[in-house]
Write an enzyme that holds these catalytic residues in place. Structure first.
Site, PDB file in Angstrom:
ATOM      1  NE  ARG A  50       0.909  11.709  -1.313  1.00  0.00           N
ATOM      2  CZ  ARG A  50       1.349  12.461  -2.354  1.00  0.00           C
ATOM      3  NH1 ARG A  50       1.644  12.502  -3.653  1.00  0.00           N
ATOM      4  NH2 ARG A  50       1.876  13.642  -1.552  1.00  0.00           N
ATOM      5  CG  ASP A  52      -4.037   3.997  -6.205  1.00  0.00           C
ATOM      6  OD1 ASP A  52      -3.716   4.976  -5.803  1.00  0.00           O
ATOM      7  OD2 ASP A  52      -3.697   2.887  -6.442  1.00  0.00           O
ATOM      8  NE  ARG A 202      -5.824  -2.356  -7.364  1.00  0.00           N
ATOM      9  CZ  ARG A 202      -6.372  -1.505  -8.106  1.00  0.00           C
ATOM     10  NH1 ARG A 202      -6.117  -0.191  -7.872  1.00  0.00           N
ATOM     11  NH2 ARG A 202      -6.833  -1.755  -9.229  1.00  0.00           N
TER      12      ARG A 202
END
Length: 255
Positions: A50, A52, A202
């Site tokens: 999934r 972002d 990230r």
């Protein structure tokens, strides 16, 4: 109901992420709407990961269940027709076993993060990379990255809203590649693992950028990892440089 694996590419900018949402556009929602044009009913698809809001994919994998047997090529062509003009494309489609699952059968996920160092703003590649206007040391970033590879408690590099049951993961690879460009240098972070925590990649890149800029040392990365404290993480990089680049299975459904 016959099941089909879909190899999906998308530009994440217009979407609030992969997952279907009631009041915002999503990649999952766009594909499910296209499927409903082919078989008029509610569709629910599942994906390997999934992503972002703002995150891209060049190798996302999903699966869908259809009521009738479709030729995989015709199914992909029909979906691409109905997906227009959304920046989503079905690159390949394959018939799979009825119990095959895009998420649970995956044995590895690969991410790419693109970071560019240059003074001038991005134009044709705006939204596809994170730009910084200061020089970076690729060797220092790789030295910091090496401290993260292996089996660790990654609490420091985990979002506070992460829903994973455990922060312990095995990071198989984190390689920093420097690519000279006509203006500036692009840094590509190639990351491999069976699974990831929310915002893990990230968080890695944002921390390593600080190492490349000279604000942190590789030893600081080691200390941050050992702290097991989200507050010890460096800045989290923006989403636009991140790509889900590929998913591996014991048997590649796409041949």
């Amino acid at each position: 109901m016959p099941r089909y694996a879909l190899l999906v590419e998308y530009h994440g900018a217009p979407f609030a992420g992969w997952q279907r949402q009631a009041d915002q556009p999503s990649v999952q929602g766009a594909i499910e709407v296209a499927l409903a044009k082919l078989e008029r009913r509610d569709h629910t698809i599942a994906a390997a990961g999934r992503t972002d809001a703002g995150v891209h994919a060049t190798g996302q994998v999903a699966h869908c269940d259809m009521e009738k047997e479709w030729d995989p090529f015709r199914l992909s062509e029909a979906l691409n027709f109905h997906l227009k003009p959304a920046p989503v494309a079905i690159l390949a489609c394959a018939r799979v076993a009825d119990d095959w699952h895009a998420r649970f059968d995956a044995i590895e996920r690969r991410y790419l993060f693109r970071l560019i160092s240059r003074r001038a703003p991005l134009t044709s590649e705006a939204g596809q990379m994170w730009r910084v206007n200061h020089p970076l040391d690729a060797d220092a970033m790789q030295a910091g990255a090496d401290r993260l590879i292996g089996h660790h408690d990654f609490t420091t590099f985990r979002s506070s809203i992460c829903q994973a049951k455990s922060p312990v993961k095995t990071l198989d690879a984190l390689r920093v590649e420097a690519v000279a460009r006509p203006v500036g240098t692009e840094y590509r972070f190639h990351v491999r693992a069976r699974s990831f925590l929310h915002n893990q990649v990230r968080s890695f890149v944002g921390t390593l950028e600080r190492v490349g800029a000279g604000a942190w040392t590789p030893n600081d990365v080691t200390a941050a990892l050992a702290a097991k404290d989200r507050a010890a993480c460096g800045p989290v990089s923006p989403p636009q440089g991140l790509y889900l680049a590929g998913v591996s299975y014991l048997i590649n459904p796409f041949g």
